[in-house]
Design a protein around this motif. Structure first.
Motif, PDB file in Angstrom:
ATOM      1  N   GLU A 134      44.350 107.966  52.489  1.00  0.00           N
ATOM      2  CA  GLU A 134      44.145 109.117  51.874  1.00  0.00           C
ATOM      3  C   GLU A 134      42.859 109.058  50.859  1.00  0.00           C
ATOM      4  O   GLU A 134      42.426 107.991  50.701  1.00  0.00           O
ATOM      5  CB  GLU A 134      45.558 109.579  51.232  1.00  0.00           C
ATOM      6  N   ALA A 173      46.588 107.260  60.829  1.00  0.00           N
ATOM      7  CA  ALA A 173      46.815 106.033  61.423  1.00  0.00           C
ATOM      8  C   ALA A 173      46.075 105.974  62.770  1.00  0.00           C
ATOM      9  O   ALA A 173      45.544 105.098  63.241  1.00  0.00           O
ATOM     10  CB  ALA A 173      48.143 105.568  61.309  1.00  0.00           C
ATOM     11  N   GLU A 174      46.279 106.957  63.624  1.00  0.00           N
ATOM     12  CA  GLU A 174      46.183 106.970  65.144  1.00  0.00           C
ATOM     13  C   GLU A 174      44.605 106.822  65.097  1.00  0.00           C
ATOM     14  O   GLU A 174      43.974 106.368  65.854  1.00  0.00           O
ATOM     15  CB  GLU A 174      46.797 108.143  65.726  1.00  0.00           C
ATOM     16  N   CYS A 193      49.722 114.039  65.186  1.00  0.00           N
ATOM     17  CA  CYS A 193      49.319 115.463  64.711  1.00  0.00           C
ATOM     18  C   CYS A 193      48.649 116.145  65.625  1.00  0.00           C
ATOM     19  O   CYS A 193      47.913 115.361  66.527  1.00  0.00           O
ATOM     20  CB  CYS A 193      48.888 115.353  63.366  1.00  0.00           C
TER      21      CYS A 193
HETATM   22  N1  THU Z   1      49.684 111.200  59.147  1.00  0.00           N
HETATM   23  C1  THU Z   1      49.317 110.361  60.058  1.00  0.00           C
HETATM   24  O1  THU Z   1      48.711 109.382  59.880  1.00  0.00           O
HETATM   25  N2  THU Z   1      49.447 110.530  61.382  1.00  0.00           N
HETATM   26  C2  THU Z   1      49.882 111.928  61.793  1.00  0.00           C
HETATM   27  O2  THU Z   1      49.991 111.688  63.114  1.00  0.00           O
HETATM   28  C3  THU Z   1      50.527 112.580  60.853  1.00  0.00           C
HETATM   29  C4  THU Z   1      50.025 112.567  59.534  1.00  0.00           C
HETATM   30  C5  THU Z   1      49.213 110.909  57.815  1.00  0.00           C
HETATM   31  C6  THU Z   1      48.185 111.920  57.240  1.00  0.00           C
HETATM   32  C7  THU Z   1      48.635 111.756  55.655  1.00  0.00           C
HETATM   33  O3  THU Z   1      48.056 110.640  55.156  1.00  0.00           O
HETATM   34  C8  THU Z   1      49.940 111.724  55.755  1.00  0.00           C
HETATM   35  O4  THU Z   1      50.680 111.058  56.970  1.00  0.00           O
HETATM   36  C9  THU Z   1      50.531 113.059  55.549  1.00  0.00           C
HETATM   37  O5  THU Z   1      50.377 114.204  56.224  1.00  0.00           O
END
Ligand code: THU
Length: 127
Positions: free
Chosen positions: A44, A54-55, A86
């Motif tokens: 972040e 992460a993906e 997401c």
């Molecule tokens: N996040 C991911 O890493 N992958 C997802 O598919 C959903 C959200 C992260 C983004 C952010 O750092 C935190 O989760 C909260 O949204």
């Protein structure tokens, strides 16, 4: 491929998450069509919109190493059961799906869950 093993890599990656703002750690591990694995975690930024999932971090590592086709991706968060990618990450996974179905691997109390990208992003935009 043993999806438990792919999930364990995502669990390991989630431990490196840099998420001081959301406190929502995520790890992912991509399996490419040539059988290689690439991990990623979310990281972040104080400018929140710059945060990377992460993906997409895992996919970026695969691409940087020359991979172009994803066979499966595991996703794990210690904060959520069955943590799914997401919408933005689904579209990025679709970009590198090639001819094959991509398996999306998550973890819940009942165990490993397997879905296809087509289930999660039907009729997606492609050029
Ligand atoms: N996040 C991911 O890493 N992958 C997802 O598919 C959903 C959200 C992260 C983004 C952010 O750092 C935190 O989760 C909260 O949204």
């Amino acid at each position: 491929m043993n999806y438990e093993e792919l999930m364990n890599e995502a669990i390991e990656a989630s431990k490196n998450s840099y998420s001081p703002y959301s406190h929502f750690a995520v790890g992912a591990c991509v399996l490419t069509s040539d059988g290689k694995k690439y991990k990623g975690c979310n990281f972040e930024n104080a400018s929140f919109g710059l945060s990377i999932c992460a993906e997409r971090n895992a996919i970026g590592s695969a691409i940087a190493d020359g991979a172009r086709e994803i066979r499966a991706i595991s996703i794990y968060s210690p904060n959520m059961q069955d943590c799914l990618p997401c919408g933005a990450c689904r579209q990025v996974i679709a970009e590198f799906s090639g001819e094959n179905e991509v398996q999306i691997i998550t973890k819940a109390d009942e165990g490993i869950k397997i879905r296809t990208l087509d289930e999660l992003l039907p009729g997606c935009f492609r050029l």
